[in-house]
Structures are given as C-alpha cells and as structure tokens.
Write a protein that holds these residues in place. Structure first.
Motif, PDB file in Angstrom:
ATOM      1  N   TRP A  19       0.861  -1.178   0.000  1.00  9.43           N
ATOM      2  CA  TRP A  19       0.000   0.000   0.000  1.00  9.43           C
ATOM      3  C   TRP A  19       0.898   1.229   0.000  1.00  9.43           C
ATOM      4  N   GLU A  20       0.580   2.221  -0.825  1.00 12.79           N
ATOM      5  CA  GLU A  20       1.381   3.445  -0.906  1.00 12.79           C
ATOM      6  C   GLU A  20       0.633   4.602  -0.254  1.00 12.79           C
ATOM      7  N   VAL A  21       1.357   5.352   0.560  1.00 17.23           N
ATOM      8  CA  VAL A  21       0.762   6.490   1.261  1.00 17.23           C
ATOM      9  C   VAL A  21       1.732   7.668   1.219  1.00 17.23           C
ATOM     10  N   THR A  22       1.204   8.866   1.431  1.00 14.56           N
ATOM     11  CA  THR A  22       2.026  10.079   1.526  1.00 14.56           C
ATOM     12  C   THR A  22       1.611  10.851   2.770  1.00 14.56           C
ATOM     13  N   PRO A  23       2.506  11.682   3.311  1.00 11.29           N
ATOM     14  CA  PRO A  23       2.142  12.483   4.486  1.00 11.29           C
ATOM     15  C   PRO A  23       0.938  13.390   4.242  1.00 11.29           C
ATOM     16  N   ARG A  24       0.774  13.853   3.005  1.00 10.49           N
ATOM     17  CA  ARG A  24      -0.334  14.781   2.731  1.00 10.49           C
ATOM     18  C   ARG A  24      -1.689  14.132   3.016  1.00 10.49           C
ATOM     19  N   GLU A  25      -1.761  12.798   2.849  1.00 13.76           N
ATOM     20  CA  GLU A  25      -3.030  12.102   3.068  1.00 13.76           C
ATOM     21  C   GLU A  25      -3.472  12.152   4.523  1.00 13.76           C
ATOM     22  N   PHE A  26      -2.541  12.459   5.414  1.00 13.64           N
ATOM     23  CA  PHE A  26      -2.854  12.412   6.843  1.00 13.64           C
ATOM     24  C   PHE A  26      -2.758  13.797   7.479  1.00 13.64           C
ATOM     25  N   GLY A  27      -3.128  14.806   6.695  1.00 16.29           N
ATOM     26  CA  GLY A  27      -3.165  16.162   7.236  1.00 16.29           C
ATOM     27  C   GLY A  27      -1.807  16.687   7.629  1.00 16.29           C
ATOM     28  N   GLY A  28      -0.778  16.291   6.872  1.00 14.30           N
ATOM     29  CA  GLY A  28       0.578  16.705   7.224  1.00 14.30           C
ATOM     30  C   GLY A  28       0.734  18.219   7.258  1.00 14.30           C
ATOM     31  N   ASP A  29       1.261  18.726   8.351  1.00 12.24           N
ATOM     32  CA  ASP A  29       1.545  20.154   8.497  1.00 12.24           C
ATOM     33  C   ASP A  29       3.007  20.326   8.890  1.00 12.24           C
ATOM     34  N   PRO A  30       3.693  21.316   8.305  1.00 15.12           N
ATOM     35  CA  PRO A  30       5.077  21.567   8.718  1.00 15.12           C
ATOM     36  C   PRO A  30       5.115  22.085  10.148  1.00 15.12           C
ATOM     37  N   ALA A  31       5.956  21.464  10.967  1.00 17.13           N
ATOM     38  CA  ALA A  31       6.024  21.843  12.384  1.00 17.13           C
ATOM     39  C   ALA A  31       7.136  22.836  12.670  1.00 17.13           C
ATOM     40  N   ASN A  32       8.028  23.060  11.712  1.00 21.59           N
ATOM     41  CA  ASN A  32       9.184  23.931  11.965  1.00 21.59           C
ATOM     42  C   ASN A  32       9.255  25.040  10.922  1.00 21.59           C
ATOM     43  N   VAL A  33       8.136  25.744  10.745  1.00 21.89           N
ATOM     44  CA  VAL A  33       8.071  26.797   9.726  1.00 21.89           C
ATOM     45  C   VAL A  33       9.127  27.868   9.983  1.00 21.89           C
ATOM     46  N   ARG A  34       9.293  28.262  11.232  1.00 22.47           N
ATOM     47  CA  ARG A  34      10.264  29.316  11.544  1.00 22.47           C
ATOM     48  C   ARG A  34      11.673  28.901  11.129  1.00 22.47           C
ATOM     49  N   ALA A  35      12.026  27.641  11.433  1.00 21.42           N
ATOM     50  CA  ALA A  35      13.362  27.167  11.075  1.00 21.42           C
ATOM     51  C   ALA A  35      13.540  27.132   9.560  1.00 21.42           C
ATOM     52  N   LEU A  36      12.496  26.721   8.837  1.00 18.76           N
ATOM     53  CA  LEU A  36      12.572  26.695   7.375  1.00 18.76           C
ATOM     54  C   LEU A  36      12.737  28.107   6.822  1.00 18.76           C
ATOM     55  N   ARG A  37      11.965  29.043   7.375  1.00 16.02           N
ATOM     56  CA  ARG A  37      12.086  30.438   6.945  1.00 16.02           C
ATOM     57  C   ARG A  37      13.499  30.946   7.184  1.00 16.02           C
ATOM     58  N   ASP A  38      14.024  30.679   8.385  1.00 16.29           N
ATOM     59  CA  ASP A  38      15.364  31.161   8.726  1.00 16.29           C
ATOM     60  C   ASP A  38      16.415  30.570   7.794  1.00 16.29           C
ATOM     61  N   ALA A  39      16.277  29.260   7.495  1.00 16.88           N
ATOM     62  CA  ALA A  39      17.252  28.611   6.619  1.00 16.88           C
ATOM     63  C   ALA A  39      17.200  29.199   5.218  1.00 16.88           C
ATOM     64  N   ALA A  40      15.985  29.463   4.718  1.00 18.76           N
ATOM     65  CA  ALA A  40      15.843  30.011   3.370  1.00 18.76           C
ATOM     66  C   ALA A  40      16.352  31.446   3.300  1.00 18.76           C
ATOM     67  N   VAL A  41      16.125  32.223   4.357  1.00 16.44           N
ATOM     68  CA  VAL A  41      16.598  33.614   4.376  1.00 16.44           C
ATOM     69  C   VAL A  41      18.113  33.651   4.513  1.00 16.44           C
ATOM     70  N   ALA A  42      18.651  32.768   5.363  1.00 13.55           N
ATOM     71  CA  ALA A  42      20.097  32.766   5.595  1.00 13.55           C
ATOM     72  C   ALA A  42      20.869  32.363   4.344  1.00 13.55           C
ATOM     73  N   ASP A  43      20.279  31.477   3.535  1.00 18.79           N
ATOM     74  CA  ASP A  43      20.955  31.017   2.321  1.00 18.79           C
ATOM     75  C   ASP A  43      20.036  31.210   1.122  1.00 18.79           C
ATOM     76  N   PRO A  44      20.144  32.339   0.452  1.00 13.60           N
ATOM     77  CA  PRO A  44      19.268  32.602  -0.699  1.00 13.60           C
ATOM     78  C   PRO A  44      19.418  31.568  -1.813  1.00 13.60           C
ATOM     79  N   GLN A  45      20.517  30.789  -1.796  1.00 11.93           N
ATOM     80  CA  GLN A  45      20.734  29.783  -2.833  1.00 11.93           C
ATOM     81  C   GLN A  45      20.113  28.437  -2.460  1.00 11.93           C
ATOM     82  N   ALA A  46      19.621  28.300  -1.232  1.00  5.08           N
ATOM     83  CA  ALA A  46      19.037  27.024  -0.803  1.00  5.08           C
ATOM     84  C   ALA A  46      17.777  26.748  -1.619  1.00  5.08           C
ATOM     85  N   ASN A  47      17.737  25.565  -2.265  1.00 10.38           N
ATOM     86  CA  ASN A  47      16.588  25.234  -3.104  1.00 10.38           C
ATOM     87  C   ASN A  47      15.663  24.253  -2.388  1.00 10.38           C
TER      88      ASN A  47
END
Length: 503
Positions: A249-277
């Motif tokens: 059986w194949e499943v994805t996190p989106r099927e179970f209401g997946g929400d990012p729990a570390n939005v602030r950390a992701l924002r900080d990482a993206a701002v700190a490194d504009p080249q981060a893809n």
C-alpha cells in the motif's frame, strides 16, 4: 545806640529767593506724590506699567484687572496641544491634566508691589511719567505626575516589540505576514516637550520615538516563501510503501493532514541562504501528522490482512468421517504499524515491513488423528487414523429401552482388566452380583474405554463381553459390546482423548 540793618549783597538776596522757591516746589512735589499714592490706594488701581500674566493692567482697578487676568489664564488652561505620531494623534489641555492658575493671587502680588513702591519710584511715575509697575508672571501650575501619566498612556499605544516577518501555513500554502518594526517612546524628552507646549510654547508636539528594524523583513519572507513552499510540497508528497509479502500500500504524508512543524526554522534557513533550493530545504522539513488518521488507515489495511484462524473439524453428515483441515490466522499489529508508519512518513523512510502475527488454530488435524466412528444401524465401529479407516469391528448396541446415545464424545479413562460394579442393583441388574472381579467372564470383558462428554463420565463404555452371541444386535443397556479380542485391539489403538462419533 541805633543799630541799622545791614543790607545783603544783591547776589545773596537772589540765592535766598531761589532756595525758597525750591523749598516750596519740593514741598509741592512731595505733597503731590503723597496724593498720587493715596489716590491709587484709595481707588484700588494698579500702578502704571503693571503686568500680570503678560497683560498690561496698569491704571486698571483691581476688579477689572482680575477679569482680564482670569480670562487669559482660563484660555491658557484650555490651550489644546496636539501630540502626533505618524497618522495617530492625541490632544490634551492643561485643565484636563488638573492644572491650576491663581488670578486672585497674581493680582494680590501686583497690589503688594504697588504698596511697597518707594517714594522715588512713585515720584518718577508722578512727575516723569515712568511706567515701571510690578511684573507678575502668573504661570499655570502643571501636575508633573499627570503629564508623565499622559505620556505613559500614549507610549502604551505606540510602543511595539520587534516582530520578524513570518510564514503561516494554511494547510496547503504559506501566507506571508509582514514584520513589525520595534518602536519605543522616549518618555523623558516627550514629557519635557509636552510641558513646554502646555505652558504655551507651541500647539503641537511630535512624539519622539526610537525605532529598531526586525532581523527578517517582509521582503525577506516573500523571497523565501516559494522555496519553502516547494520544499514542503516535496516532503508532503513523498511516497511510503507499506509491505506485507506480495501485497503493498502506498501512502504520503499529505493524506494524513501533514503540516510543517518547523516553519520558523525553514524560513530562517531560506533567508540565511538565498541559494538554498527545495531539494536542500525538504530534508529540513519536520511534519506533524494526524495520528488518528494514520491509525484509521492502518485499520483499513488490517481489514485486508487480518484472517481468523480456523479450527480443524470433522463432518459426519454423510455417515462417514471427513476431516476439514485447520488454517492459521493472521493479524496486523495495529499499534506497532501506526508507530512505524508515523516514523516513516516523518523521517524519510521509504518502506515499512508490516508486523503481522500468526494466530494458531485451537484444533488442528492432529487433534483428529484418531477418531472412533460408531455406526449403530450397521452395528459396527470404525477406527479412523488421519482421516482414513484403519480398522473396524462388529459390536452390540443398546436396546430400544436403553439406547446407546448419539453425538460426539471423547475417550476418557481406559481400563485394563476392569472390575464390574453393578450399576442397577434394583433394576436390570437385580439378578446379578454387586461386584464382579477382572476376567473374561466379567460383564465388561477384559478392557473398557469410558465415554466422556463436557468433561463428565457418561457411564457409556466400549467394553468386552462374555456374551458373544449379542454381538451384532441391540442387546446392551446402552454400552457398546465387543468381542474381547476386538476390544483389546481398540484399547491398544486408540489413545485417551480420541474423538468418538456415534450416529
């Protein structure tokens, strides 16, 4: 002797005249000055040039001056000052803050100055037109604490902590929320500026505010948002395979209401490194999943996997023994599967081997290895071994009055060379001995196998008999009689616990 008056010289006579004139003038001036002072006191007028609260009240009667000064001070108490900060503004008057002004006291001070004026001052005013009456300021009195309190109240509205721009997840996408610049009113300078303005210095006060910019601006967040979105989508759409043998059986996190729990950390990482893809950032995404939804999905998978164990059974509806094999059951460990699935969905595992437990049947074919079938109509007993007839013998069964029971029973105690105890000394056994010892003439013969059902002895037996002529007939009191040689074979073949089927 006659004494003649001596004439003064002409110049001496002139001096006397001048002196006399000066004396008369001085007396006249003094008299005028005294009268001048008396007139001002008597008429309750203020001296020329007297100012109170910046108003020229010279020559005015005190009551008139009081009206003018009161009007001026009231105007000052109602003087509106506007405090401004960007588009916000606040207005305040001295009176609102509890300020007071004493017109009567100020005029009393002016009168006191008049009354204490020296003769020289009065003479200059009277004869030289000098207007140098007393000057009384008559300032309004501001409560300092009230001024500070008003500034504090305004500061409470203006002051703001620093807030970085943020990304907010709405379940599908990120929303950018702008930053807040830190602002703090400089309370000391603001209080001093307001006091000056309330004293009439000016009509407006620009509130002095210190500003501190955030570390992450709205522009920074908007630049980071698309990359963080792509990284989050990649994490939510990652496929995890649940495997059970050949089934999956194949499943994805989106099927179970997946929400990012570390939005602030992701924002900080993206701002700190504009080249981060997205690829770089997706490994940083931590997801929160609805454990209840994962558990519900596991229940659905379990419904496909779970199978009850099936006991082996015998079927004698055809008049012969048929054994149905048992089957092993399977059950998915739901709690462990839910934990493993959550870990895989959150920690980048691609495959989960499902923990499936086998459930053993209660009875297997081995439990029916030995089965004894009594076919009463045929007056014959069959020994089945593993579903096949291995031996058979003729028997006698119960009479119509004392029939042999039908149904499924088990082999209980096996008795070698049994002793017979008369079970019905007052009935059918009244003409028989109460006890007969072991031997071939014993009513039970040389062997006996008890029938049990539900853990209880039924008093029915397979047993030998000295009455061999009864074999093949309905002749017993319910037991199954056999030739002694045959019952010995049955005794040796069939273990205790074997199944008996009587039809």
């Amino acid at each position: 002797m006659t004494t003649a008056l001596r004439r003064l010289p002409r110049w001496g006579q002139g001096a006397l005249v001048t002196l006399a004139v000066a004396l008369v003038a001085a007396l006249a001036a003094l008299s005028g000055t005294v009268a001048y002072a008396h007139d001002y006191e008597a008429e309750e007028r203020l001296l020329p040039g007297t100012t109170v609260a910046g108003l020229d009240v010279g020559e005015l009667v005190v009551d008139e001056a009081h009206d003018l000064v009161s009007e001026e001070l009231n105007a000052r108490l109602d003087h509106e000052v506007e405090l401004r900060d960007d588009e916000a503004s606040w207005s305040v008057t001295p009176r609102e803050l509890g300020a007071e002004a004493d017109a009567a006291g100020a005029l009393a001070e002016a009168v006191e100055g008049r009354d204490q004026a020296g003769w020289g001052d009065l003479a200059r005013m009277r004869w030289l037109g000098d207007e140098s009456g007393p000057e009384v300021r008559a300032d309004i009195e501001l409560p300092e604490e009230a001024v500070r309190a008003r500034i504090a109240a305004i500061a409470d509205e203006i002051d703001a902590g620093i807030d970085d721009a943020t990304l907010v997840w709405d379940g599908e996408a990120y929303e950018v929320r702008g930053h807040t610049t830190g602002r703090e009113v400089e309370r000391g300078p603001a209080t001093a500026a307001l006091e000056d303005a309330l004293h009439g210095a000016r009509d407006t006060v620009d509130v002095p505010v210190d500003e501190e910019p955030p570390d992450i601006t709205e522009a920074d967040a908007r630049d980071a948002a698309p990359r963080v979105q792509a990284a989050t989508d990649a994490a939510l759409d990652r496929v995890v395979e649940l495997v059970d043998g050949d089934a999956s059986w194949e499943v994805t996190p989106r099927e179970f209401g997946g929400d990012p729990a570390n939005v602030r950390a992701l924002r900080d990482a993206a701002v700190a490194d504009p080249q981060a893809n997205a690829s770089t950032l997706s490994s940083e995404v931590t997801l929160e999943l609805d454990e209840g939804e994962v558990g519900a999905y596991v229940d659905d998978v379990a419904a496909e996997i779970d199978a009850e164990a099936r006991d082996a059974s015998i079927d004698y509806s055809s008049g012969w023994i048929e054994i149905t094999d048992s089957s092993t059951g399977r059950t998915l460990d739901r709690d462990t599967t839910t934990e493993l699935a959550l870990e895989a969905l959150q920690d980048e595992q691609d495959t989960v081997e499902l923990p499936v437990d086998e459930v053993a049947p209660g009875r297997t074919r081995d439990d029916f290895h030995d089965v004894v079938l009594l076919r009463q109509a045929e007056r014959r007993v069959y020994h089945y071994v593993d579903g096949e007839i291995a031996a058979d013998w003729p028997v006698a069964i119960g009479t119509n009055d004392s029939p042999t029971p039908t149904g499924v029973f088990g082999v209980g105690a096996k008795r070698h060379m049994p002793t017979w105890h008369n079970p019905a000394p007052d009935g059918w056994g009244q003409d028989m001995d109460e006890v007969v010892g072991p031997g071939r003439d014993n009513p039970l013969g040389v062997r006996a196998l008890n029938w049990v059902q539900g853990g209880r002895d039924t008093l029915i037996r397979f047993h030998g008999t000295p009455d061999t002529g009864s074999i093949g007939n309905a002749a017993s009191n319910g037991c199954v009689r056999m030739h002694n040689d045959h019952v010995i074979e049955l005794y040796d073949r069939v273990p205790q616990g074997a199944t008996i089927v009587s039809i």
